[in-house]
Each structure stands twice: as structure tokens, then as C-alpha cells.
Design an enzyme around this catalytic site. Structure first.
Site, short mmCIF file in Angstrom:
data_model
loop_
_atom_site.label_atom_id
_atom_site.label_comp_id
_atom_site.label_asym_id
_atom_site.label_seq_id
_atom_site.Cartn_x
_atom_site.Cartn_y
_atom_site.Cartn_z
N SER A 148 -65.65 -23.69 -7.05
CA SER A 148 -66.13 -22.84 -6.15
C SER A 148 -67.64 -22.70 -5.83
CB SER A 148 -65.65 -21.40 -6.28
OG SER A 148 -65.92 -20.42 -5.18
N ASP A 224 -55.78 -21.79 -0.15
CA ASP A 224 -56.93 -21.04 -0.68
C ASP A 224 -57.49 -20.25 0.62
OD1 ASP A 224 -59.78 -20.36 -1.19
OD2 ASP A 224 -60.06 -22.21 -2.52
N HIS A 257 -56.96 -20.47 -4.75
CA HIS A 257 -58.56 -20.59 -5.29
C HIS A 257 -58.62 -20.19 -6.96
CE1 HIS A 257 -62.74 -20.96 -4.24
NE2 HIS A 257 -63.03 -19.76 -5.03
#
Length: 279
Positions: A148, A224, A257
Site C-alpha cells: 500500500s 481491494d 487489501h
């Protein structure tokens, strides 16, 4: 530089150790963790994978949740994970989770009040590697990975320091931060309206301009929740059309995620890096 051991655990024949130290670059106390595989010794210094975590994380998220130690021990790769920003009562902060403490974005801030402490770019690329090589049986051979915000960091630091990292990988990276809310908020705070500086830390822009050939692996979950608005992997894929090095973007149906996603594919990433760390 003095470091203080705060915990250690034997795992898969190696050691996970956590330390604190004063950072001259960040002007505050910092914490990092290192996994040393069983092969590591003064007579056999091992290569290092530097891991950069995402928003709100610390050094503990990856080390506790990714399930990387078994394969890292097999391959003989050390792993270093650090906190995602400077922290402490004297360090500037924000009420939002996506700015300030926990959200350093791996850049050197130029705007007050952030510029006093937020120099994560220099910490990751200079101060921490020097400290690691001084205190542990590791070599200068290194690769970089992250998730991320940390995926953004791995890509940008790797592309900007091609002589320092043998390979780059990322999970769910913020691929085009100049064009997403997370990146725009952070870059406005840390750099003001200096859009030229913003572009220096945008992986898609850097990749499109790169003359290097550092191998890159990116994994992205198709379920995600941040995929469209924040992560924008297709911008990265488009930028890679002009890249002369190895680039692979893998999309995975059903994955989100979370660290469940990372744990599912971390072995692939470690074996990918091993191709270049031991070359």
C-alpha cells in the site's frame, strides 16, 4: 549509533529481534525489527529485504502477519521492517489516519511542521541501512518491498536508487499518488503546492521515465476496496510499457487489501527477490 534490544524470538531456526534507537535523521526515537535467518553469521553475511508497511502500521504488522519467516530461513534472506513514520509527543500529527504519525509516505517533507521530523526517505535509504550493516551479519546486497503506502515507497525508492536495490516488489501499491486522494493530501502537507516535487515521488511517473532495468513484481487483489480510487495499478502498467527491465503486474480475483492477501503470495515475492539477491 546505540541500539537497544526490546524483544527477540527464535523462529524457523533464525531470530526475530526488535530494537529501538535514536534517529538523527528523524530527530526522534524509532523502532525496527530484523529477521536473521539461520545462515547469518559474521563469516557469512546474508542479503537483506527491506519491507515498507502501509498507513497506520508499525514494524510489527508484517513480522507478525505475513508468514515470511519459513521461506526467508530456507533462502537465507534477512528481513528488516521499520515503523512507517517518526512518532512521539514532539512529532507533528494529524487527526486523520492518512497523514502524520503512521503515514510518512517515505518522503523527505519540506513544509513545516512536517519538515522537522518527516524524513523517511533518508531514513530508509541511508541511516537505517548503515545501522543494520554495522550491527548485524548482513551484506550490502539488498532488495525492497512493501504494501500500500509501503508499496508506493518500495517502488519510488527502488526506482530512484537503482544501484542500492537489486529488485523491487509491491503488494497493492499506491501507484499514482499525484492522482489519488491519499497521495494528494500527503503531498500537499509535506511539499506544499510544489507539484514538481510531487512528481518525484509518483511511481507511475518515475517508471515511465526510468532508464534503469531493476526487476519489478507487483501483486494486486481485484476485490481491494481501494483499487479504483486510491491504488490505480493500471497507471503503473501503462507506464511500464516503456520500461526496459522486467515488470510483472499480477491481478488476483477475490483478494482484498489485507495481510491475508500478502500471506498468500509472500513466498512468490521472496523467491523472486532471491533470483537477484544471490545472482
Amino acid at each position: 549509533m546505540t541500539i537497544e534490544n526490546v524483544s527477540q524470538n527464535k523462529v524457523f531456526g533464525g531470530w526475530h529481534k526488535q530494537y529501538t534507537h535514536h534517529s538523527n535523521v528523524l530527530n526522534c526515537a524509532m523502532r525496527f525489527a530484523i529477521f536473521l535467518p539461520p545462515q547469518a553469521s559474521d563469516a557469512n553475511k546474508v542479503p537483506v529485504l527491506y519491507w515498507l508497511s502501509g498507513l497506520t502500521c508499525t514494524d510489527e504488522n508484517f513480522m507478525q502477519k505475513a508468514g515470511a519467516f519459513r521461506v526467508a530461513a530456507e533462502l537465507g534472506i534477512a528481513i528488516v521492517a521499520m515503523d512507517t513514520s517518526p512518532r512521539g509527543e514532539a512529532v507533528a500529527n494529524d487527526d486523520g489516519y492518512d497523514l502524520g504519525q503512521g503515514a510518512g509516505f517515505y518522503v523527505n517533507a519540506t513544509q513545516a511542521p512536517w519538515s522537522e521530523h518527516f524524513h523517511m526517505y533518508d531514513y530508509v535509504t541511508k541511516e537505517l541501512p548503515s545501522l543494520i550493516q554495522t550491527h548485524f551479519p548482513v551484506s550490502e546486497v539488498a532488495s525492497i518491498s512493501g504494501h500500500s503506502m509501503g508499496g508506493h515507497g518500495a517502488l519510488t525508492l527502488g526506482l530512484k536508487n537503482t544501484q542500492q536495490y537489486r529488485s523491487i516488489s509491491a503488494f497493492s501499491p499506491i501507484s499514482n499518488p499525484t492522482q489519488c486522494p491519499w497521495g494528494q493530501k500527503a503531498f500537499t502537507a509535506y511539499f506544499g503546492n510544489n507539484v514538481t516535487r510531487w512528481k518525484e515521488h509518483d511511481a507511475s511517473i518515475l517508471l515511465s521515465q526510468s532508464t534503469g532495468e531493476t526487476p519489478i513484481l507487483v501483486d494486486q487483489g481485484e476485490s481491494d476496496p481501494f483499487l479504483i480510487e486510491q491504488l490505480k495499478p493500471l497507471a503503473l502498467e501503462a507506464a511500464a510499457e516503456s520500461y526496459s527491465g522486467r515488470f510483472e503486474l499480477r491481478l488476483h480475483a477475490g483478494y482484498d487489501h489485507s495481510y491475508y492477501f500478502i500471506a498468500s503470495f509472500i513466498e512468490d515475492h521472496l523467491r523472486f527477490h532471491a533470483e537477484y539477491l544471490f545472482d
